[in-house]
Write a protein that holds these residues in place. Structure first.
Motif, short mmCIF file in Angstrom:
data_model
loop_
_atom_site.label_atom_id
_atom_site.label_comp_id
_atom_site.label_asym_id
_atom_site.label_seq_id
_atom_site.Cartn_x
_atom_site.Cartn_y
_atom_site.Cartn_z
N THR A 83 17.60 -13.10 -3.42
CA THR A 83 17.32 -14.54 -3.46
C THR A 83 15.86 -14.86 -3.18
O THR A 83 15.35 -15.88 -3.62
N ARG A 84 15.18 -13.94 -2.42
CA ARG A 84 13.80 -14.28 -2.04
C ARG A 84 12.85 -13.10 -2.26
O ARG A 84 13.27 -11.96 -2.39
N ALA A 85 11.55 -13.46 -2.28
CA ALA A 85 10.52 -12.43 -2.47
C ALA A 85 9.45 -12.59 -1.39
O ALA A 85 8.86 -13.67 -1.25
N LYS A 86 9.24 -11.51 -0.65
CA LYS A 86 8.13 -11.50 0.30
C LYS A 86 6.96 -10.87 -0.43
O LYS A 86 7.07 -9.76 -0.95
N TRP A 87 5.85 -11.57 -0.43
CA TRP A 87 4.80 -11.31 -1.42
C TRP A 87 3.46 -11.26 -0.70
O TRP A 87 3.12 -12.22 0.01
N VAL A 88 2.70 -10.18 -0.83
CA VAL A 88 1.37 -10.16 -0.22
C VAL A 88 0.31 -9.77 -1.24
O VAL A 88 0.59 -9.09 -2.23
N ARG A 89 -0.89 -10.21 -0.95
CA ARG A 89 -2.06 -9.72 -1.69
C ARG A 89 -3.02 -9.09 -0.70
O ARG A 89 -3.27 -9.63 0.38
N LEU A 90 -3.54 -7.94 -1.10
CA LEU A 90 -4.43 -7.15 -0.25
C LEU A 90 -5.72 -6.95 -1.02
O LEU A 90 -5.70 -6.88 -2.24
N ILE A 91 -6.82 -6.81 -0.29
CA ILE A 91 -8.10 -6.64 -1.00
C ILE A 91 -8.76 -5.32 -0.61
O ILE A 91 -8.68 -4.89 0.55
N TYR A 92 -9.37 -4.72 -1.59
CA TYR A 92 -10.07 -3.44 -1.42
C TYR A 92 -11.46 -3.54 -2.02
O TYR A 92 -11.64 -4.20 -3.05
N SER A 93 -12.41 -2.84 -1.41
CA SER A 93 -13.71 -2.73 -2.08
C SER A 93 -13.91 -1.30 -2.58
O SER A 93 -14.80 -1.03 -3.36
N ASN A 94 -13.06 -0.39 -2.10
CA ASN A 94 -13.22 1.02 -2.44
C ASN A 94 -12.14 1.43 -3.45
O ASN A 94 -10.95 1.32 -3.19
N PHE A 95 -12.57 1.94 -4.59
CA PHE A 95 -11.63 2.26 -5.66
C PHE A 95 -10.66 3.37 -5.26
O PHE A 95 -9.46 3.31 -5.58
N SER A 96 -11.17 4.38 -4.54
CA SER A 96 -10.26 5.50 -4.17
C SER A 96 -9.13 5.01 -3.29
O SER A 96 -7.97 5.40 -3.48
N ASP A 97 -9.46 4.16 -2.32
CA ASP A 97 -8.40 3.62 -1.44
C ASP A 97 -7.39 2.82 -2.27
O ASP A 97 -6.18 2.93 -2.09
N PHE A 98 -7.95 1.99 -3.16
CA PHE A 98 -7.10 1.12 -3.99
C PHE A 98 -6.15 1.94 -4.85
O PHE A 98 -4.93 1.70 -4.85
N SER A 99 -6.69 2.93 -5.56
CA SER A 99 -5.83 3.68 -6.49
C SER A 99 -4.87 4.59 -5.72
O SER A 99 -3.72 4.76 -6.10
#
Ligand SMILES: Cc1cc2nc3c(=O)[nH]c(=O)nc-3n(C[C@H](O)[C@H](O)[C@H](O)COP(=O)(O)OP(=O)(O)OC[C@H]3O[C@@H](n4cnc5c(N)ncnc54)[C@H](O)[C@@H]3O)c2cc1C
Length: 512
Positions: free
Chosen positions: A240-256
């Protein structure tokens, strides 16, 4: 542009038909079209204008007429009448016309306006058998309507597109991907059965076990083998519901690394990524979550780094799991290396989450904009090279940037390689959607930019595949399909030997 009209060359033909009716001797091709069908063909300026445009607003092919079918038989009849002619006319199914390069158009042929099939009521039916729940959906139906119809029963499909005002037949002709695809595969992986009208006008029910060659061909088949009139899609219990976050990265290796870690587990229900390249590309991102003070902090970080990456992460829940969702989410976040002060939370209903993009089709500026998009699948083994060469080096320099850039990994084992859709030959590949919006007079800047990216990949030996592909020559298509070309061509000869269907893809029909 001239408006050739192979079926109704206007006044002369009307007189001819009247003459034939009077003397009771209809010619062979008019025989092939019943009066009922003729009444459903239109070539008024509004019909032709709509059928010769699409979401891209870049290519305009003028058909001779548009069929507004009221039943499946109208389409069968049209296709058979084309086959009966010594020079067949081409036929393009048009779902919602949300292609961007004329893929649902035909020059001089007939466009089938699939939407008109639903005029006699919704063709969405939820059912159940010994294997589980499913929904039978008309090929013309929109995913937004599938969402509303199924959730009324407490059920929902498991795989979606980001945007839901797309037709089921049009998306299944490509693949249908979004942040759930890492877990459930694309939409085409969740189809149990299809009704298809082949290029010879045969009505065929197909599945993995029955007429499987047609089933696998049509899924991801770019409309080349038949027109989908019904799809049976897997349903599961709807959260019924969605818990939704957005996170930010400046480093590509961490992100991928974090994205790949997330798609290797079953913990999240949805994982996507967004590239933040300048103020414009943060707009969409900002409107959902962050405050203006966050926004200025992000803008100053962006200025320093030139490019930021964002992960969008969702976990579904319902009444039964509401008490544990926060704890489970924290466990998932604990393993990630995002910039700690940039985490933005939201908690919405499932419907609000899945329909988050809203309806873009009523945009009053639609006619003033073009969408020179490029969508790529990039093999994981070269993702760092791609990041350095394209995302870091080229994307931030695109001064005209206005659009959304989506970037996330997918698991190949969730795709069925017997289907026509083409993906890189690696276990994990990234989907990159460069969704540019431009003024018509500037679209060539984006075309050039897109070509530069393709050239960079070619020169660097990065074996990307286009999603929603657009090529001008047969050689490029053969290269695109690689080892699948032979089977693709064989299926075309089997199901549409006169090369009638979806000529706007330019695979078997060259457009001069
Ligand atoms: C705003 C927007 C957001 C999008 N988001 C996503 C996304 O998140 N994920 C994703 O995967 N894609 C996405 N797409 C791309 C979209 O899935 C494709 O463009 C799809 O083809 C659109 O469906 P349509 O009904 O408009 O197809 P059309 O453009 O009408 O047709 C596409 C092709 O399919 C053929 N076709 C149409 N209907 C049928 C049928 N019933 N049977 C057989 N062939 C048929 C046509 O002849 C044509 O060749 C998006 C597009 C837009 C414009």
């Amino acid at each position: 542009m001239a408006n050739p009209n192979p079926i109704f060359p206007e006044n002369a033909i009307v007189l001819f038909i009247l003459f034939c009716i009077i003397i009771g001797k209809l010619g062979p091709w008019t025989n092939a079209l019943s009066l009922d069908i003729k009444n459903r063909l239109r070539n008024d300026s509004e019909s032709i204008r709509t059928a010769s445009n699409d979401y891209g607003n870049l290519i305009h092919e003028i058909p001779s007429s548009v069929l507004y079918p009221s039943k499946i038989n109208d389409i069968i009849h049209l296709i058979k009448s084309s086959n009966a002619r010594s020079i067949p006319f081409t036929i393009a199914a048009r779902g919602r016309g949300h292609s961007v390069r004329g893929q649902a158009m035909t020059r001089g042929g007939v466009v089938v306006n699939m939407t008109s099939l639903s005029k006699n009521g919704s063709r969405i039916r939820v059912g159940k058998n010994s294997l589980g729940s499913y929904v039978d959906v008309g090929g013309e139906q929109l995913w937004i309507d599938v969402l509303h119809a199924t959730t009324k029963h407490g059920l929902a499909p498991v795989s979606w597109t980001d945007y839901l005002y797309l037709s089921v037949g049009g998306t299944l002709s490509n693949a249908g991907i979004s942040g759930q695809s890492f877990l459930h595969g694309p939409e085409i992986s969740n189809v149990l059965e299809l009704d298809v009208i082949t290029g010879q006008g045969n009505f065929v029910t197909c599945s993995r076990k029955k007429n499987s060659e047609l089933f696998f061909g049509v899924l991801g088949g770019l409309g080349q083998f038949g027109i989908i009139t019904r799809a049976r899609i897997v349903l599961d219990k709807a959260p019924t519901r969605a818990k939704w976050v957005r996170l930010i990265y400046s480093n590509f290796s961490d992100f991928s690394r974090d994205q790949e870690h997330l798609i290797s587990s079953n913990a999240p229900n949805y994982v996507e990524g967004i590239l933040i390249t300048n103020e414009n590309t943060t707009n969409d991102w900002r409107s959902f979550f962050s405050s203006s003070s966050n926004q200025s902090e992000i803008a100053s970080l962006l200025k320093k780094k030139g490019l930021l990456y964002s992960i969008e992460l969702v976990k579904y829940y319902d009444n039964q799991t509401a008490s544990t969702i926060d704890k489970e989410f924290q466990l998932m976040l604990k393993e990630l290396n995002f910039i700690p002060q940039f985490i933005f939370n939201s908690d919405v209903s499932l419907i609000d989450f899945l329909a988050r993009v809203g309806n873009l089709d009523n945009n009053p500026n639609g006619q003033l904009e073009t969408h020179p998009w490029l969508n790529l699948f990039i093999p994981k083994s070269r993702i760092s090279d791609f990041n350095a060469g394209v995302l870091v080096n080229m994307l931030p320099k695109l001064n005209y940037t206005s659009g959304l850039y989506i970037f996330y990994p997918l698991n190949k084992n969730r795709w069925d390689d017997r289907m026509s859709a083409v993906t890189p030959d690696e276990d994990i590949f990234y989907a990159l959607a460069l969704l540019h919006t431009s003024l018509p007079k500037e679209s060539n800047i984006f075309d050039k930019f897109n070509n530069q990216i393709l050239r960079f990949c070619e020169n660097a030996g990065i074996k990307v595949k286009q999603y929603l592909p657009y090529y001008k020559s047969k050689e490029e298509w053969i290269k695109h399909y690689g080892s699948k070309w032979d089977i693709f061509q064989k299926r075309k000869l089997q199901f549409d030997p006169k090369m009638i269907l979806s000529p706007g893809q330019r695979i078997f029909n060259s457009v001069s």
